[in-house]
Design an enzyme around this catalytic site. Structure first.
Site, PDB file in Angstrom:
ATOM      1  CB  SER A  79      -0.975  -0.040   1.187  1.00 36.50           C
ATOM      2  OG  SER A  79      -1.973   0.952   1.040  1.00 36.50           O
ATOM      3  CG  ASP A 127      -5.754  -1.537  -4.752  1.00 38.01           C
ATOM      4  OD1 ASP A 127      -6.374  -0.989  -3.823  1.00 38.01           O
ATOM      5  OD2 ASP A 127      -4.593  -1.953  -4.640  1.00 38.01           O
ATOM      6  CG  HIS A 184      -5.181  -2.513  -0.628  1.00 41.32           C
ATOM      7  ND1 HIS A 184      -4.636  -1.794  -1.664  1.00 41.32           N
ATOM      8  CD2 HIS A 184      -4.705  -1.944   0.516  1.00 41.32           C
ATOM      9  CE1 HIS A 184      -3.876  -0.826  -1.170  1.00 41.32           C
ATOM     10  NE2 HIS A 184      -3.901  -0.904   0.147  1.00 41.32           N
TER      11      HIS A 184
END
Length: 406
Positions: free
Chosen positions: A177, A273, A340
């Site tokens: 991330s 995502d 994600h």
């Protein structure tokens, strides 16, 4: 009757114990390390506390191999949002748990992580709110906020160098991330810290954030990144080859700077995502009536119109991905999952039921690429074509919490 109850209770306890054993074998706890020496250099978290990481030493053939993995956690774009982090683990090492579980690409078991299990593995805690790019000397006396992420990154790497990383035979900078974005933005800087004899590559999981308009037609994410860059003084720490041509905030998007990265880099990302769908495509501010709320929690709840919007997002994502270039040193694993961060969890990194592209798991794709066994540059067909996907289903309370980060 009592015997039947006792028997069922025994069976239930056996299942519970088996479940706990499986969890224990898939992950292990690693203690926190505080870099107290960084404080004197002003290399501190938002609240002024020392940076921190978790370190699992390498063993056997992996003693001179190093994997530095950066934790994720969004960004803060002004004094108000950064203050809200100051009393949490995302802004203060004082609020971080003392142990974290290592699994997936951080696992120390060969069957769960065949190519990196015996490496020195570090998880760097994220506490600056700007993907380790900020460096503002002045500290506002009212907020007492420290925007020093770039200094933190350097202080942590220097601390690891002193602990043996300077002798690395192989080294990887990875992240998830906002940490995945860190590994992209800092890839060449990381390479530059080692002698040319060290094999250095970078790896970004769910860090390829794209610059697209939201469902209301506004450029929400570009404006947000502009505020992040201004608040943290990030411009001077973004790649000069990009900032010399474009506005600094555009250089926060990999699509505008990744082509110029000289160090080999591998991108793992879901084309849908889940964080980007929630916060870039359909953020709360662009969806005042909450029509996207249910869809964002579970892709199975999306209407045909919403699914079409998400298919359009995938097309834009794939166009943005061309910004990586097509060098043979750059790899990618782009699946069509609603997910994600897929490398830190055993279930998505490497397990019998893990997501695959052409029968290859993320772990195998990354390992083959790192060791030059074979290149990997594959993009999945559109949703819902991949039955191996682990599509995320979120707690209804989580959507609003996630959107606070942006």
């Amino acid at each position: 009757m009592d015997r039947m109850v006792a028997s069922r209770l025994g069976q239930w306890l056996s299942l519970l114990v088996c479940g706990l054993i499986i969890l224990k074998t898939e992950g292990y706890d690693v203690e926190i390390t505080y870099v107290e020496s960084a404080v004197a250099k002003g290399a501190v978290c938002l609240d002024g506390s020392a940076p921190a990481y978790h370190f699992s030493p390498g063993f056997g053939a992996g003693v001179n191999n190093w994997l530095v993995h950066i934790e994720g956690g969004g960004w803060c774009n002004n004094a108000t949002t950064c203050l809200s982090r100051k009393s949490t683990r995302l802004g203060s090492s004082k609020q971080m748990v003392k142990k974290v579980a290592f699994s997936g690409m951080l696992s120390n078991k060969k069957q769960f992580n065949p190519d990196f299990y015996d490496w020195n593995k570090i998880k760097v805690r994220y506490c600056d709110g700007a993907s380790f790019t900020g460096d503002v000397e002045a500290v506002n006396p009212a907020t007492k906020l420290h925007y020093r992420g770039a200094r933190v990154f350097l202080a942590i790497v220097e601390d690891l160098m002193a602990k043996g990383m300077k002798n690395a035979k192989n080294a990887v900078l990875s992240g998830c991330s906002a940490g995945g974005l860190t590994s992209i933005l800092h890839c060449d800087k990381f390479r530059g810290l080692f002698p040319m004899s060290t094999k250095v590559k970078c790896f970004a999981d769910a860090g390829y954030f794209i610059n697209v308009k939201d469902v209301s037609g506004a450029n929400h994410i570009e404006k947000f990144y502009s505020e992040v860059v201004a608040t943290h003084g990030s411009a001077k720490n973004l790649p000069a080859y990009c900032t010399s041509k474009l506005k600094p905030e555009l250089c926060f998007f990999p699509q505008h700077m990744a082509r110029e990265i000289a160090t080999p880099i591998f991108i793992v990302n879901a084309a849908y995502d889940s964080w980007q769908i929630k916060n870039i495509l359909a953020p709360g501010v662009a969806d005042p009536h909450g029509t996207w709320h249910s869809c964002k929690l579970d892709i199975n709840n999306c209407s045909p119109t919403q699914l079409q919007t998400m298919q359009d997002f995938r097309k834009q994502f794939l166009i943005a991905l061309t910004g990586l270039g097509n060098s043979s040193t750059k790899g990618m694993f782009i699946d069509s999952c609603y997910a994600h961060c897929q490398t830190e969890m055993q279930e998505t990194w490497l397990r019998k039921d893990s997501p695959v592209l052409e029968n290859i798991s993320i772990a195998k794709a990354v390992g083959d690429w790192f060791y030059d066994r074979s290149p990997f540059h594959k993009v999945d067909c559109p949703y819902p074509c991949n039955p191996t996907c682990h599509n995320r289903i979120f707690d209804p309370k989580s959507v609003h919490q996630l959107e606070i980060d942006i």
